[in-house]
Structures are given as structure tokens and as C-alpha cells.
Write an enzyme that holds these catalytic residues in place. Sequence first.
Site, PDB file in Angstrom:
ATOM      1  N   LYS A 174     -31.602  26.011 -15.551  1.00 52.04           N
ATOM      2  CA  LYS A 174     -31.010  24.676 -15.742  1.00 52.04           C
ATOM      3  C   LYS A 174     -30.297  24.666 -17.085  1.00 52.04           C
ATOM      4  CE  LYS A 174     -31.998  19.775 -16.163  1.00 52.04           C
ATOM      5  NZ  LYS A 174     -32.949  18.696 -15.916  1.00 52.04           N
TER       6      LYS A 174
ATOM      7  N   ARG B 295     -27.852  10.137 -16.060  1.00 51.63           N
ATOM      8  CA  ARG B 295     -28.575   9.461 -17.138  1.00 51.63           C
ATOM      9  C   ARG B 295     -28.246   7.962 -17.144  1.00 51.63           C
ATOM     10  NH1 ARG B 295     -27.735  14.403 -21.482  1.00 51.63           N
ATOM     11  NH2 ARG B 295     -28.945  15.932 -20.306  1.00 51.63           N
TER      12      ARG B 295
ATOM     13  N   LYS C  91     -30.355  18.196 -25.452  1.00 53.54           N
ATOM     14  CA  LYS C  91     -31.437  18.927 -24.779  1.00 53.54           C
ATOM     15  C   LYS C  91     -31.282  20.447 -24.940  1.00 53.54           C
ATOM     16  CE  LYS C  91     -32.543  15.223 -21.529  1.00 53.54           C
ATOM     17  NZ  LYS C  91     -32.997  14.903 -20.155  1.00 53.54           N
TER      18      LYS C  91
ATOM     19  N   LYS D 249     -28.665  24.977 -11.684  1.00 55.11           N
ATOM     20  CA  LYS D 249     -28.128  23.636 -11.887  1.00 55.11           C
ATOM     21  C   LYS D 249     -27.324  23.601 -13.173  1.00 55.11           C
ATOM     22  CE  LYS D 249     -29.893  19.081 -12.862  1.00 55.11           C
ATOM     23  NZ  LYS D 249     -31.054  18.311 -13.190  1.00 55.11           N
TER      24      LYS D 249
ATOM     25  N   SER E 188     -24.675  15.056 -10.767  1.00 49.93           N
ATOM     26  CA  SER E 188     -24.004  13.758 -10.771  1.00 49.93           C
ATOM     27  C   SER E 188     -22.551  13.826 -11.249  1.00 49.93           C
ATOM     28  CB  SER E 188     -24.794  12.777 -11.641  1.00 49.93           C
ATOM     29  OG  SER E 188     -24.968  13.289 -12.950  1.00 49.93           O
TER      30      SER E 188
ATOM     31  N   TYR F 192     -25.538  14.686  -3.867  1.00 44.56           N
ATOM     32  CA  TYR F 192     -25.333  13.268  -3.588  1.00 44.56           C
ATOM     33  C   TYR F 192     -24.400  13.068  -2.393  1.00 44.56           C
ATOM     34  CZ  TYR F 192     -27.508  13.181  -8.128  1.00 44.56           C
ATOM     35  OH  TYR F 192     -28.392  13.397  -9.154  1.00 44.56           O
TER      36      TYR F 192
HETATM   37  C1  PBG Z   1     -34.343  15.167 -15.644  1.00 48.24           C
HETATM   38  C2  PBG Z   1     -33.206  15.526 -14.757  1.00 48.24           C
HETATM   39  C3  PBG Z   1     -31.843  15.463 -15.036  1.00 48.24           C
HETATM   40  C4  PBG Z   1     -31.171  15.772 -13.862  1.00 48.24           C
HETATM   41  C5  PBG Z   1     -32.141  16.053 -12.909  1.00 48.24           C
HETATM   42  N1  PBG Z   1     -33.402  15.921 -13.487  1.00 48.24           N
HETATM   43  C6  PBG Z   1     -31.140  15.044 -16.264  1.00 48.24           C
HETATM   44  C7  PBG Z   1     -31.295  15.825 -17.479  1.00 48.24           C
HETATM   45  O1  PBG Z   1     -31.866  16.911 -17.504  1.00 48.24           O
HETATM   46  O2  PBG Z   1     -30.853  15.320 -18.506  1.00 48.24           O
HETATM   47  C8  PBG Z   1     -29.690  15.742 -13.681  1.00 48.24           C
HETATM   48  C9  PBG Z   1     -29.208  15.523 -12.273  1.00 48.24           C
HETATM   49  C10 PBG Z   1     -27.784  15.126 -12.140  1.00 48.24           C
HETATM   50  O3  PBG Z   1     -27.008  15.055 -13.113  1.00 48.24           O
HETATM   51  O4  PBG Z   1     -27.394  14.836 -11.010  1.00 48.24           O
HETATM   52  N2  PBG Z   1     -34.970  16.153 -16.324  1.00 48.24           N
END
Ligand code: PBG
Length: 325
Positions: A196, A206, A218, A249, A275, A314
Site C-alpha cells: 500500500k 478521506r 502517512k 493499492k 477513490s 467503486y
Molecule cells: C484507511 C484506508 C484508506 C483507504 C483504504 N483504507 C485511506 C488511507 O490510507 O489514507 C483508501 C481507499 C481509497 O482511496 O479509495 N487506512
Amino acid sequence: MYPIKRNRRLRTNAAIRAMVRETTLSTDDLMAPLFVVEGDKIKEEISSMPDYFRFSLDLLQEEVKELWELGIKSVLLFVKVPDELKDNLGTEALNPDGLMQRAIKLVKSTIPEMQVFTDVALDPYSSYGHDGIVENGDILNDESVEVLAKMALSHAAAGADFVAPSDMMDGRILKMRELMEKEGFKNTGIMSYSAKYASAFYGPFRDALDSAPGFGDKKTYQMDPANRTEALRETHMDIEEGADIVMVKPGLCYLDIVRDIKNNFEIPIAVYQVSGEYAMIKAAAQKGWLDHDAVMMEQALAIKRAGADIIATYFAKDLAKILKP
Ligand code: PBG
């Protein structure tokens, strides 16, 4: 050699193209993320994710039935937690009667066969919007892992089929596996977000959960987008620690990573088309600049061709409407 060899022969008409097609999409490949909120009769559109909604539990039930009828066999649950329940330790995440736990029960009682995957990370519960516990500006690893393992256990106890840790702390898969084994949830699986990346494509998500980090970013736990071998290292460790499914991801920018993992490991791979990827297609389509359905199909196909077995997207419903026989 030309003219003996002419590759266009295999593209002459739709029938022969279908016969030699190497990759096909099916509704079996799709996982639908769902955003859940407290309340009644709520179906609110997320401003940066056109046509995507947060549902209260009553309306979630209808949505899940619709997904199942379209042939979608799995959902990935996220909850939007009221501010007053957020703290640094993610206390509410362990509430056996919390929104996530109730959502899991609701989906399983609505469609028992629907495979329920649950997001495991502290950010929606954290007053700092981080995926773990914060101390002096640091995101603590081992202390966070303890809470995350309990959170996974709580989802398993509520009936989740798979927990999906998205936090990127080190060692969390092993701790979750051990705790779930010890407590009798040997059949609850783990889909690990193994590779990730610290991506700007998570912005709209978010907004959806009101979970943007309150300070910093992060990058001390999510991966550097510049790195490739590190993804193999992360994936290898998660498999050793007990992951049943691994994930890459975001999607489109990271398909080289998907192929690397496919070539190196024998394990189902999920790809999360996130997203921001969704928002870009929706926005361009709204402006009339891109053909929504064609671009959506092409991207999903590319994700599958790269090596994905599961696509969390989505667009799951939109794709299913086209793919359904
Ligand atoms: C939370 C999480 C996130 C996403 C999935 N689980 C956000 C992040 O890590 O800040 C993102 C999913 C998306 O953008 O569709 N840990």
C-alpha cells in the site's frame, strides 16, 4: 515473417477476437467498497466521489441485496465514526456494538453468502486521523498492532469472513492470525493490504470518512511510490505471517507491482482501484471528455491483465451491470 505472418488475421471480426482474447472480466472478480454511517434513511452522496454514497444501516441492506443480485459476491466495509467517539487509542474500534460490528451482522443476516471484508486500521477512529496510535508525533508500531489485532478479532466475532488490514504497521498480520487462531476464528481469513503506497489518490476517500490525517502524512508507514522491490519484501512477509490474499493499492499507477507479485508468489492478488482513480474518470466523463463506460471497462481489464484476481472498485456496480449475462 510477413507476408506469411499477419497478426491482423486474429482481429478480423468480433468472433475470432473473442476466441483469442487472453483476459476476461466477470462479476466474480469484483469487490464493492461500502461506506456506512450512523442514522436512518441516509444515502448521502460523497462530494468528491460522484454517484457514490454513504449509507445508514437500513439503506445499506437494500444496497447489499442489489449488489448480490448483480452478481457481486463481496463487500469491503468502511465506517464513518462520529467525532465524539474518536480518540488516540481507537477505543471505539473495539466496541462489540460499534457501527462496523453492526454493519457486519447486518450484511451477513441480509445475504449470508455475501463475503464480508472489513477494513482494519485506526484512522476512522483516531482523533489524529492516523492508522495507528500517536505519541509525540510518531505513529507507534507495536502498540498499534496490539489494538489492530483486537480490532480484527472483534470483526471476526461479529461475523466477518475476511479482515483487511490497511494500516501498514509491521508484523500486524502475524499478531492478527495468532489472536484469531487462539480465540477460535481459524476460518476467518486475512486480506492484507501488503503493498500500500503513500498515495495522493486517497484524497476523496478521506473526504468520505472525514479521516484525513490531522498532522503530517502517512509516509512513515505507507510505501514510497518510487519503490518496487520493497513491495515484494512486504508481500513476502505478509504471506509468511499468514495472509490469505495480498493486495496492491492504488491500481492503475502500480500495475507493474501487481505483475511482479503475480510472477513471484502463488497467492490470490487483490487490486484496489482507489477513490482518486474513480473521481478522475467520473469528472472527465461529466465534462464529456471521456467515455465513462469504455474507460471504466478498459481500466478494470488492465488491472485483471496485470494479474489481479480480485478488483476492489467503486465501479463494481456499474461494471456488474455491463458484465451481467
Ligand atoms: C484507511 C484506508 C484508506 C483507504 C483504504 N483504507 C485511506 C488511507 O490510507 O489514507 C483508501 C481507499 C481509497 O482511496 O479509495 N487506512
